[in-house]
Design a protein around this motif. Structure first.
Motif, PDB file in Angstrom:
ATOM      1  N   ARG A 133       0.582   3.191   4.540  1.00 49.81           N
ATOM      2  CA  ARG A 133      -0.169   3.165   3.127  1.00 49.81           C
ATOM      3  C   ARG A 133       0.481   2.067   2.248  1.00 49.81           C
ATOM      4  NH1 ARG A 133      -3.799   6.901   0.903  1.00 49.81           N
ATOM      5  NH2 ARG A 133      -3.537   8.130   2.729  1.00 49.81           N
ATOM      6  N   ALA A 134       1.774   2.169   2.240  1.00 45.05           N
ATOM      7  CA  ALA A 134       2.486   1.007   1.173  1.00 45.05           C
ATOM      8  C   ALA A 134       2.048  -0.309   1.373  1.00 45.05           C
ATOM      9  CB  ALA A 134       3.965   1.511   1.771  1.00 45.05           C
ATOM     10  N   LEU A 135       1.985  -0.493   2.613  1.00 42.55           N
ATOM     11  CA  LEU A 135       1.230  -2.308   2.986  1.00 42.55           C
ATOM     12  C   LEU A 135       0.180  -2.223   2.507  1.00 42.55           C
ATOM     13  CD1 LEU A 135       1.238  -4.795   4.528  1.00 42.55           C
ATOM     14  CD2 LEU A 135       0.788  -3.444   6.814  1.00 42.55           C
ATOM     15  N   CYS A 136      -0.561  -1.326   2.781  1.00 47.06           N
ATOM     16  CA  CYS A 136      -2.084  -1.300   2.347  1.00 47.06           C
ATOM     17  C   CYS A 136      -2.350  -1.476   0.837  1.00 47.06           C
ATOM     18  CB  CYS A 136      -3.062  -0.175   2.811  1.00 47.06           C
ATOM     19  SG  CYS A 136      -4.309  -0.410   3.448  1.00 47.06           S
ATOM     20  N   GLU A 137      -1.541  -1.094   0.099  1.00 47.98           N
ATOM     21  CA  GLU A 137      -1.635  -1.125  -1.337  1.00 47.98           C
ATOM     22  C   GLU A 137      -1.201  -2.493  -1.918  1.00 47.98           C
ATOM     23  OE1 GLU A 137       0.544   2.314  -2.769  1.00 47.98           O
ATOM     24  OE2 GLU A 137      -0.952   3.630  -2.330  1.00 47.98           O
ATOM     25  N   ARG A 138      -0.417  -3.417  -1.140  1.00 47.62           N
ATOM     26  CA  ARG A 138      -0.270  -4.656  -1.319  1.00 47.62           C
ATOM     27  C   ARG A 138      -1.277  -5.819  -0.953  1.00 47.62           C
ATOM     28  NH1 ARG A 138       5.498  -5.840   1.289  1.00 47.62           N
ATOM     29  NH2 ARG A 138       5.373  -7.667   0.050  1.00 47.62           N
ATOM     30  N   GLY A 139      -2.155  -5.301  -0.193  1.00 43.84           N
ATOM     31  CA  GLY A 139      -3.165  -6.360   0.395  1.00 43.84           C
ATOM     32  C   GLY A 139      -4.422  -6.342  -0.263  1.00 43.84           C
ATOM     33  N   ASP A 140      -5.112  -7.393  -0.623  1.00 45.70           N
ATOM     34  CA  ASP A 140      -6.468  -7.506  -0.981  1.00 45.70           C
ATOM     35  C   ASP A 140      -7.341  -6.878   0.154  1.00 45.70           C
ATOM     36  OD1 ASP A 140      -5.441  -8.389  -3.467  1.00 45.70           O
ATOM     37  OD2 ASP A 140      -5.760 -10.457  -2.814  1.00 45.70           O
TER      38      ASP A 140
END
Ligand SMILES: [Zn+2]
Length: 148
Positions: free
Chosen positions: A51-58
């Motif tokens: 989830r943390a990674l997902c929040e950083r990507g467009d």
């Protein structure tokens, strides 16, 4: 066609996407920054359970399903991808397959297969040879279920 880069824990999903013809990168070792960079540079969707990674990507898809086939459905349905080109990509390295004449592959295929099969595809990168065996029939049913 949508293109992807899958996170390290989604190897089976990456293989399935390739089976369906989607350009999908997968690395056994890659960190979040590299994934984000590839996604940005190449316009690829990141597939991850992080989830943390997902929040950083467009362009990032958070995968919730556990089972690879369910994960595949999740990707296709979420992005509304109904056009697939199954059996056009190498499952191992993602390269395009090309049709090869039977004579060229005879030495590399089991004699039993040579008896009944006339159509062969070869990976343009690793040279692996593909044909429509029993695995194909099984996967075809799944593909028909998921694609238009
Ligand atoms: Zn290959």
């Amino acid at each position: 066609m949508a293109a992807f880069v899958a996170d390290v824990h989604l190897a089976k999903l990456a293989r399935l996407l390739r089976l369906f013809g989607f350009d999908t990168l997968y690395f056994t070792h890659i960190d979040d920054d590299e994934l984000l960079q590839i996604s940005k540079n190449e316009g690829r969707w990141i597939l991850t359970k992080d989830r943390a990674l997902c929040e950083r990507g467009d362009r990032c898809l958070l995968i919730k399903a556990k089972e690879p086939k369910e994960q595949l459905k999740e990707v296709l349905y979420t992005l509304k991808l109904t056009q697939c080109r199954p059996f056009t990509r190498c499952l191992v390295d993602n390269a395009q397959l090309e049709r090869v004449p039977k004579e060229e592959v005879l030495a590399k295929i089991p004699p039993k297969v040579a008896q009944w099969c006339e159509e062969f595809e070869r990976c343009s990168r690793c040279g692996r040879i593909y044909w429509k065996g029993s695995h194909y029939e099984r996967m075809k049913r799944f593909i028909d279920e998921v694609c238009d």
